[in-house]
Design a protein around this motif. Sequence first.
Motif, PDB file in Angstrom:
ATOM      1  N   ASP A  34      -4.596   5.935  62.205  1.00  0.00           N
ATOM      2  CA  ASP A  34      -4.055   7.159  62.791  1.00  0.00           C
ATOM      3  C   ASP A  34      -4.518   8.379  62.003  1.00  0.00           C
ATOM      4  N   GLY A  35      -4.238   9.541  62.510  1.00  0.00           N
ATOM      5  CA  GLY A  35      -4.736  10.773  61.910  1.00  0.00           C
ATOM      6  C   GLY A  35      -4.084  11.142  60.597  1.00  0.00           C
ATOM      7  N   GLN A  36      -2.853  10.666  60.353  1.00  0.00           N
ATOM      8  CA  GLN A  36      -2.158  11.040  59.120  1.00  0.00           C
ATOM      9  C   GLN A  36      -2.907  10.560  57.881  1.00  0.00           C
ATOM     10  N   GLY A  37      -3.340   9.313  57.890  1.00  0.00           N
ATOM     11  CA  GLY A  37      -4.081   8.773  56.747  1.00  0.00           C
ATOM     12  C   GLY A  37      -5.429   9.440  56.585  1.00  0.00           C
ATOM     13  N   PHE A  64      -6.151  12.496  57.342  1.00  0.00           N
ATOM     14  CA  PHE A  64      -5.932  13.827  56.786  1.00  0.00           C
ATOM     15  C   PHE A  64      -5.715  13.746  55.277  1.00  0.00           C
ATOM     16  N   GLY A  65      -5.038  12.714  54.817  1.00  0.00           N
ATOM     17  CA  GLY A  65      -4.842  12.530  53.382  1.00  0.00           C
ATOM     18  C   GLY A  65      -6.152  12.293  52.652  1.00  0.00           C
ATOM     19  N   TYR A 102     -12.252   7.675  60.558  1.00  0.00           N
ATOM     20  CA  TYR A 102     -11.109   6.963  59.994  1.00  0.00           C
ATOM     21  C   TYR A 102     -10.621   5.935  61.004  1.00  0.00           C
TER      22      TYR A 102
END
Length: 107
Positions: A41-44, A46-47, A38
């Motif tokens: 960042d990690g938030q996107g 994870f989604g 990805y």
Amino acid sequence: MRWKYWIREICLLAARLLMAVAVVYAMPISHMRWGNPYPGDGQGGFGVILGMAVIGGFAALVFVVAGTHMQTVLQKRAFWVTLISDFLLLLIFAGGLAYLGVTAEYQ
């Protein structure tokens, strides 16, 4: 005699439900191990993995319905014939989802 039939059906259903877990996790796991990273960042990221798990969940539902239909068609066959047909169906579903997970790209 009738209890043998029910034990056979319950064992086949339990095996199919265990195989459905593999179908659910095929796409996210293959993407995390061999797919494109990805870019943000990690938030996107994870989604996206959660979205792939939802897709796998719907595929697992279709897998269980198709396997149950195949079980009713093959109910006069031997136990192992139905189990092998479930395994082949698992290879088709999990293989297709794993391929999609590896080749997924972010836009």
